[in-house]
Design a protein around this motif. Structure first.
Motif, PDB file in Angstrom:
ATOM      1  N   MET A 229      80.790  19.787  -8.632  1.00 23.84           N
ATOM      2  CA  MET A 229      81.652  21.187  -8.407  1.00 23.84           C
ATOM      3  C   MET A 229      82.172  21.254  -6.949  1.00 23.84           C
ATOM      4  O   MET A 229      81.182  21.026  -6.104  1.00 23.84           O
ATOM      5  N   ALA A 230      83.443  21.208  -6.846  1.00 22.67           N
ATOM      6  CA  ALA A 230      83.986  21.277  -5.477  1.00 22.67           C
ATOM      7  C   ALA A 230      84.793  22.544  -5.281  1.00 22.67           C
ATOM      8  O   ALA A 230      85.971  22.682  -6.362  1.00 22.67           O
ATOM      9  N   ASP A 231      84.917  23.126  -4.175  1.00 22.93           N
ATOM     10  CA  ASP A 231      85.950  24.349  -3.999  1.00 22.93           C
ATOM     11  C   ASP A 231      86.849  23.530  -2.906  1.00 22.93           C
ATOM     12  O   ASP A 231      86.591  23.153  -1.756  1.00 22.93           O
ATOM     13  N   VAL A 232      88.243  23.388  -3.341  1.00 25.82           N
ATOM     14  CA  VAL A 232      89.383  22.916  -2.309  1.00 25.82           C
ATOM     15  C   VAL A 232      90.175  23.938  -2.087  1.00 25.82           C
ATOM     16  O   VAL A 232      90.588  24.808  -2.909  1.00 25.82           O
ATOM     17  N   SER A 233      90.722  23.775  -0.740  1.00 24.07           N
ATOM     18  CA  SER A 233      91.641  24.915  -0.262  1.00 24.07           C
ATOM     19  C   SER A 233      93.060  24.183  -0.097  1.00 24.07           C
ATOM     20  O   SER A 233      93.251  23.332  -0.361  1.00 24.07           O
TER      21      SER A 233
ATOM     22  N   ASP B 143      89.621  35.981   0.579  1.00 22.16           N
ATOM     23  CA  ASP B 143      90.395  35.931   1.490  1.00 22.16           C
ATOM     24  C   ASP B 143      90.992  34.395   1.330  1.00 22.16           C
ATOM     25  O   ASP B 143      91.595  33.725   2.383  1.00 22.16           O
ATOM     26  N   GLU B 144      90.470  33.791   0.421  1.00 25.59           N
ATOM     27  CA  GLU B 144      90.831  32.610   0.061  1.00 25.59           C
ATOM     28  C   GLU B 144      91.685  32.377  -1.148  1.00 25.59           C
ATOM     29  O   GLU B 144      91.310  31.792  -2.328  1.00 25.59           O
ATOM     30  N   PRO B 145      92.904  32.668  -0.987  1.00 27.62           N
ATOM     31  CA  PRO B 145      93.808  32.676  -2.330  1.00 27.62           C
ATOM     32  C   PRO B 145      94.250  31.528  -2.701  1.00 27.62           C
ATOM     33  O   PRO B 145      94.563  31.248  -3.945  1.00 27.62           O
ATOM     34  N   ASP B 146      94.256  30.383  -1.806  1.00 31.76           N
ATOM     35  CA  ASP B 146      94.970  28.963  -2.572  1.00 31.76           C
ATOM     36  C   ASP B 146      93.594  27.915  -2.956  1.00 31.76           C
ATOM     37  O   ASP B 146      93.908  26.972  -2.739  1.00 31.76           O
TER      38      ASP B 146
END
Ligand SMILES: NC(=O)C1=CN([C@@H]2O[C@H](COP(=O)(O)OP(=O)(O)OC[C@H]3O[C@@H](n4cnc5c(N)ncnc54)[C@H](O)[C@@H]3O)[C@@H](O)[C@H]2O)C=CC1
Ligand SMILES: O=C(O)C(=O)COP(=O)(O)O
Length: 474
Positions: free
Chosen positions: A443-447, A398-401
């Motif tokens: 480590m970071a997840d960015v949208s 659900d988090e494609p970008d």
């Protein structure tokens, strides 16, 4: 996909930053790759998160990932890496340093066992390398600090072959007590030599274990089950299994044991920890076993102690110099005392087979193979032996970008502020950072990021003076 896999100062001298970025961008599909259906989600996520719709991050086109597997790594490990679409080259033996340097230049991943020495000299040439898999327990063959300082993660399999080693040692204790190998050799040569003199039961005898870790403690349980008394010496205070007992000094262990067995890692402090003085402290007619590392026992001193009758028998599985592959190599040019060893009675010589069972090798192949995939594809360092252990829950479909930013950097003040200034233009969903000595792993997840933003993020992170390595997975 990773953006790009790695470029160090060496690499930069061959390709400019822009060339690297363009090259990676041009070969990098921006879309999500489905994992091969043969490959389970738990392997990719390391089992940490088992979301049905977990998004499997991928390095840049997986077929661009080059893997070199040396020393006959098990089929299980080979399959896990091949099933990812990586290019896997497999060799049965280790390689001499010059050939290793040639080969390591191109690869992103290398898998080795105990023989291949990844020294600073070799790793310096490994300009694309992001991760080393030691498909064994020991990691002494790798310059772990150099690897960490250059952002190269190292994984091993900390206990998959412990049971195999413990079982081998049990076999050797009985074989030594009964002079089994000598009797068998004699009969192979046609000589019937039925003797009981100086042949013993092991029941009631004392086993002294030096190093009470995974192998030592497992061995302790097996030995007690056969009626032995177990004592152990370790630099750490440890819980004794069964009725075994920790003794305060190595000397106390040596003076009390009928059988002494070494299960310590190779460290400066364990180098020749069994030498002439220690052999003198052992009981007359006792036995010595070494299945740890060849540097732990002073072999000329052991030869002397066996010739004098002080030591009644010994079993060696490891040697200061071991050949790269199988063959006719156990001679004086490999180790100057090889023919002296070969002439001794009641001395069991095995070619470093402590961990060489189908069970152990298959389990190691799976464990290390999965760790490598998880690191390459998701940046997770759980189980790394030289970098901080950092994990983030998986992104979902659900988090494609989204993109996952990995920034390995020197652990100096002010870095996080600068990194967060760069990430600050984006929505940072989650972020984790940890340090180990001089090296830190973020480590970071960015949208809501597209390819051009990723390129920009990458270049800005790479320009920070603290940077060791940047990878962006999406
Ligand atoms: N022959 C073979 O095929 C194999 C050999 N090995 C070797 O066996 C070694 C031990 O393996 P594990 O039990 O899994 O390791 P481990 O790390 O679980 O245990 C090692 C123990 O040695 C202790 N130790 C460290 N320095 C010491 C010192 N100076 N004096 C006394 N104790 C000390 C540690 O505190 C620890 O409890 C490995 O490092 C590897 O080199 C391991 C697997 C297979
Ligand atoms: O696991 C270890 O440390 C071992 O010594 C076994 O090494 P190997 O995989 O047999 O080269």
């Amino acid at each position: 996909m990773a953006f790009p896999a790695r470029h160090t100062n060496n690499y930069q001298s061959e390709l400019t930053l822009q060339q690297v970025s363009q090259r990676t961008l041009s070969t990098s599909p921006t879309s999500f790759h489905s994992p091969p259906s043969s490959y389970g989600a738990s392997a990719l996520t390391g089992g940490a998160i088992s979301l049905a719709n977990a998004k499997h991050l991928k390095p840049f086109a997986t077929e661009d990932i080059k893997v070199l597997l040396l020393e006959n790594v098990n089929q299980t490990g080979r399959d896990i890496l091949s099933n990812q679409g990586y290019q896997v080259e497999f060799l049965k033996s280790s390689l001499p340093e010059d050939q290793l340097i040639e080969k390591i230049r191109d690869v992103h991943v290398i898998g080795i066992r105990s023989k291949t020495k990844l020294t600073a000299r070799v790793l310096k040439e490994a300009r694309n390398l992001i991760v080393v898999g030691c498909f064994c327990i020991g990691t002494n063959q790798v310059d772990l600090q150099y690897a960490a300082d250059h952002g190269i993660a190292v994984f091993n399999s900390p206990f998959s072959n412990s049971r195999s080693v413990a079982e081998l040692v049990i076999a050797e204790i009985i074989a030594l007590a009964r002079q089994l190998c000598d009797r068998s050799n004699e009969l192979h040569n046609g000589t019937w030599n039925k003797v009981s003199s100086k042949c013993w039961e092991i029941r009631g005898k004392t086993l002294g274990i030096i190093g009470y870790g995974h192998i030592g403690s497992q061995l302790s349980v097996l030995a007690e089950a056969m009626g032995m008394s177990v004592i152990f010496y370790d630099v750490v205070n440890l819980m004794a299994m069964g009725t075994s007992r920790q003794v305060p000094t190595l000397q106390a262990l040596l003076e009390e044991s009928d059988f002494v067995t070494c299960h310590v890692p190779e460290l400066p402090e364990t180098k020749r920890m069994i030498g002439q003085q220690q052999l003198e402290q052992m009981k007359k007619g006792s036995y010595l076993i070494n299945a740890s590392r060849g540097s732990v026992v002073d072999i000329p001193a052991l030869i002397h102690a066996m010739r004098s009758g002080k030591i009644a028998g010994a079993a060696l599985d490891v040697y200061p110099n071991e050949p790269a592959g199988n063959g006719d190599y156990f001679n004086d040019s490999l180790n100057p005392w090889a023919s002296d060893l070969r002439s001794l009675k009641n001395l069991i010589l095995t070619p470093h087979i402590g961990g060489s069972t189908e069970e152990a090798q298959s389990a190691i192949g799976i464990e290390v193979g999965q760790n490598l995939v998880r690191y390459v594809n998701e940046g997770i360092t759980l189980g790394a032996v030289n970098l901080p252990e950092v994990n983030l829950r998986s992104l979902t479909m659900d988090e494609p970008d989204h993109a996952r930013v990995i920034f390995i950097h020197r652990n100096v003040p002010g870095v996080l502020r600068k990194v967060n200034e760069i990430l600050g233009d984006h929505n940072v969903d989650k972020q984790m950072t940890d340090s180990r000595g001089d090296v830190a792993y973020l480590m970071a997840d960015v949208s809501s990021v597209d390819t051009s933003m990723i390129k920009d993020l990458y270049e800005r992170l790479e320009s920070l003076s603290s940077r060791i390595m940047t990878r962006i997975l999406y």
